[in-house]
Design a protein around this motif. Structure first.
Motif, mmCIF file in Angstrom:
data_model
loop_
_atom_site.group_PDB
_atom_site.id
_atom_site.type_symbol
_atom_site.label_atom_id
_atom_site.label_comp_id
_atom_site.label_asym_id
_atom_site.label_seq_id
_atom_site.Cartn_x
_atom_site.Cartn_y
_atom_site.Cartn_z
ATOM 1 N N PRO A 190 0.812 -1.223 0.000
ATOM 2 C CA PRO A 190 0.000 0.000 0.000
ATOM 3 C C PRO A 190 0.847 1.275 0.000
ATOM 4 O O PRO A 190 0.479 2.266 -0.629
ATOM 5 C CB PRO A 190 -0.823 -0.137 1.285
ATOM 6 C CG PRO A 190 -0.926 -1.603 1.512
ATOM 7 C CD PRO A 190 0.381 -2.172 1.060
ATOM 8 N N GLY A 191 1.978 1.262 0.704
ATOM 9 C CA GLY A 191 2.835 2.445 0.727
ATOM 10 C C GLY A 191 3.386 2.789 -0.638
ATOM 11 O O GLY A 191 3.465 3.966 -1.014
ATOM 12 N N ALA A 192 3.783 1.771 -1.393
ATOM 13 C CA ALA A 192 4.290 1.997 -2.754
ATOM 14 C C ALA A 192 3.187 2.515 -3.657
ATOM 15 O O ALA A 192 3.406 3.407 -4.488
ATOM 16 C CB ALA A 192 4.877 0.706 -3.308
ATOM 17 N N GLN A 193 1.991 1.954 -3.507
ATOM 18 C CA GLN A 193 0.866 2.397 -4.329
ATOM 19 C C GLN A 193 0.493 3.837 -4.019
ATOM 20 O O GLN A 193 0.250 4.641 -4.930
ATOM 21 C CB GLN A 193 -0.321 1.460 -4.121
ATOM 22 C CG GLN A 193 -0.066 0.057 -4.644
ATOM 23 C CD GLN A 193 -1.157 -0.924 -4.262
ATOM 24 O OE1 GLN A 193 -2.182 -0.552 -3.677
ATOM 25 N NE2 GLN A 193 -0.953 -2.193 -4.577
ATOM 26 N N ALA A 194 0.472 4.182 -2.746
ATOM 27 C CA ALA A 194 0.139 5.556 -2.361
ATOM 28 C C ALA A 194 1.187 6.541 -2.849
ATOM 29 O O ALA A 194 0.872 7.680 -3.202
ATOM 30 C CB ALA A 194 -0.005 5.650 -0.844
ATOM 31 N N ALA A 195 2.445 6.095 -2.890
ATOM 32 C CA ALA A 195 3.536 6.971 -3.327
ATOM 33 C C ALA A 195 3.661 7.058 -4.846
ATOM 34 O O ALA A 195 4.399 7.899 -5.358
ATOM 35 C CB ALA A 195 4.853 6.484 -2.737
ATOM 36 N N ARG A 196 2.975 6.182 -5.578
ATOM 37 C CA ARG A 196 2.942 6.200 -7.051
ATOM 38 C C ARG A 196 4.321 5.960 -7.663
ATOM 39 O O ARG A 196 4.619 6.437 -8.755
ATOM 40 C CB ARG A 196 2.360 7.527 -7.563
ATOM 41 C CG ARG A 196 1.040 7.923 -6.929
ATOM 42 C CD ARG A 196 0.536 9.278 -7.394
ATOM 43 N NE ARG A 196 1.454 10.369 -7.113
ATOM 44 C CZ ARG A 196 1.552 10.993 -5.940
ATOM 45 N NH1 ARG A 196 0.795 10.610 -4.913
ATOM 46 N NH2 ARG A 196 2.390 11.980 -5.768
ATOM 47 N N VAL A 197 5.164 5.175 -6.987
ATOM 48 C CA VAL A 197 6.545 5.028 -7.430
ATOM 49 C C VAL A 197 6.723 4.072 -8.601
ATOM 50 O O VAL A 197 7.780 4.068 -9.239
ATOM 51 C CB VAL A 197 7.457 4.587 -6.269
ATOM 52 C CG1 VAL A 197 7.582 5.690 -5.247
ATOM 53 C CG2 VAL A 197 6.940 3.316 -5.614
ATOM 54 N N PHE A 198 5.711 3.271 -8.894
ATOM 55 C CA PHE A 198 5.835 2.318 -9.990
ATOM 56 C C PHE A 198 4.993 2.721 -11.194
ATOM 57 O O PHE A 198 4.735 1.890 -12.076
ATOM 58 C CB PHE A 198 5.454 0.919 -9.529
ATOM 59 C CG PHE A 198 6.459 0.296 -8.590
ATOM 60 C CD1 PHE A 198 7.676 -0.164 -9.061
ATOM 61 C CD2 PHE A 198 6.190 0.189 -7.231
ATOM 62 C CE1 PHE A 198 8.611 -0.746 -8.218
ATOM 63 C CE2 PHE A 198 7.118 -0.372 -6.357
ATOM 64 C CZ PHE A 198 8.333 -0.847 -6.860
ATOM 65 N N GLU A 199 4.563 3.961 -11.257
ATOM 66 C CA GLU A 199 3.750 4.427 -12.380
ATOM 67 C C GLU A 199 4.502 4.186 -13.693
ATOM 68 O O GLU A 199 5.674 4.537 -13.831
ATOM 69 C CB GLU A 199 3.434 5.913 -12.240
ATOM 70 C CG GLU A 199 2.489 6.258 -11.087
ATOM 71 C CD GLU A 199 1.115 5.642 -11.280
ATOM 72 O OE1 GLU A 199 0.523 5.820 -12.348
ATOM 73 O OE2 GLU A 199 0.635 4.991 -10.340
ATOM 74 N N GLY A 200 3.816 3.578 -14.656
ATOM 75 C CA GLY A 200 4.414 3.363 -15.977
ATOM 76 C C GLY A 200 5.218 2.103 -16.111
ATOM 77 O O GLY A 200 5.630 1.761 -17.231
ATOM 78 N N LEU A 201 5.466 1.366 -15.048
ATOM 79 C CA LEU A 201 6.251 0.147 -15.161
ATOM 80 C C LEU A 201 5.468 -0.913 -15.924
ATOM 81 O O LEU A 201 4.346 -1.257 -15.567
ATOM 82 C CB LEU A 201 6.615 -0.381 -13.772
ATOM 83 C CG LEU A 201 7.578 -1.587 -13.767
ATOM 84 C CD1 LEU A 201 8.924 -1.167 -14.325
ATOM 85 C CD2 LEU A 201 7.727 -2.135 -12.361
ATOM 86 N N GLY A 202 6.077 -1.423 -16.959
ATOM 87 C CA GLY A 202 5.430 -2.423 -17.786
ATOM 88 C C GLY A 202 4.580 -1.865 -18.896
ATOM 89 O O GLY A 202 4.008 -2.615 -19.692
ATOM 90 N N ASP A 203 4.445 -0.501 -18.979
ATOM 91 C CA ASP A 203 3.647 0.098 -20.051
ATOM 92 C C ASP A 203 4.346 -0.064 -21.397
ATOM 93 O O ASP A 203 5.560 -0.093 -21.467
ATOM 94 C CB ASP A 203 3.440 1.597 -19.791
ATOM 95 C CG ASP A 203 2.494 1.814 -18.612
ATOM 96 O OD1 ASP A 203 1.928 0.828 -18.117
ATOM 97 O OD2 ASP A 203 2.347 2.979 -18.186
#
Length: 203
Positions: A190-203
């Motif tokens: 949840p912390g990673a999701q809230a921080a949006r740190v993986f946005e775009g990974l795998g796009d």
């Protein structure tokens, strides 16, 4: 009393993501100030961060700079969260992994990404790629099959994830096998999701 931190950032996936992620893991409220590219060189921002870099944070009335240093400052305030391991063997592993991530890999992988995407001179990309080719895959292959780098989740995982995510997005690493499983475990936090740190990974 609520926990609060103010963070100056460029975007979701710059080094400020490490700070936001750590802060979310510790239950902090985050006030974020977005800095437009170029504004970090202006005098008003340099009064906060004389190096003109992102991120900068305000924590407990103090101005802090350098993403990893800010994360460590947060973790040390809350030893009960064990984001820095307590036992000797795990602590040795922790410091080794953090230093490989931050000292050996972070700058070349970021500069490779920037030069490959037109933010800085493209001529630098092959040079940075050469410095990474014998190191980044070794680091990726060292990620655990299960769990986290030090057994329990720690700042070592935050620092490693930042480098590995850019490595995947820059096509320096394939998102497959053990690396994919490790990153997906982190992406589910949840912390990673809230921080949006993986946005775009795998796009």
């Amino acid at each position: 009393m609520s926990r609060r931190i103010k963070v100056w950032s460029f975007a979701d996936v710059d080094r400020s993501g490490k700070v936001r992620w750590t802060a979310h893991e510790l239950g902090y409220e985050i006030e974020e100030v977005r800095v437009k590219l170029g504004e970090q060189s202006e005098e008003s921002y340099r009064q906060l961060n004389p190096y003109g870099q992102i991120p900068t944070a305000e924590l407990d009335g103090q101005i802090l700079i350098e993403s990893t240093a800010i994360c460590l400052a947060l973790a040390e305030r809350h030893p009960e969260a064990r984001l820095i391991p307590e036992d000797r063997a795990s602590r040795d592993r922790f410091w080794q992994s953090v230093n490989v991530s931050v000292s050996t890999l972070e700058t070349p992988v970021v500069l490779y990404y920037l030069s490959s995407n037109g933010f800085v001179d493209a001529a630098w990309a092959p040079l940075w790629a050469k410095s990474l080719e014998g190191r980044l895959p070794v680091f990726a292959a060292s990620m655990p099959q299960d769990g986290y780098i030090c057994g329990d989740f720690s700042l070592a995982d935050v620092c490693a994830a930042y480098v590995l995510r850019i490595g995947v997005q820059a096509a320096l690493l394939p998102l497959e096998g053990n690396l994919a499983a490790y990153l997906h475990r982190l992406m589910a936090r949840p912390g990673a999701q809230a921080a949006r740190v993986f946005e775009g990974l795998g796009d």
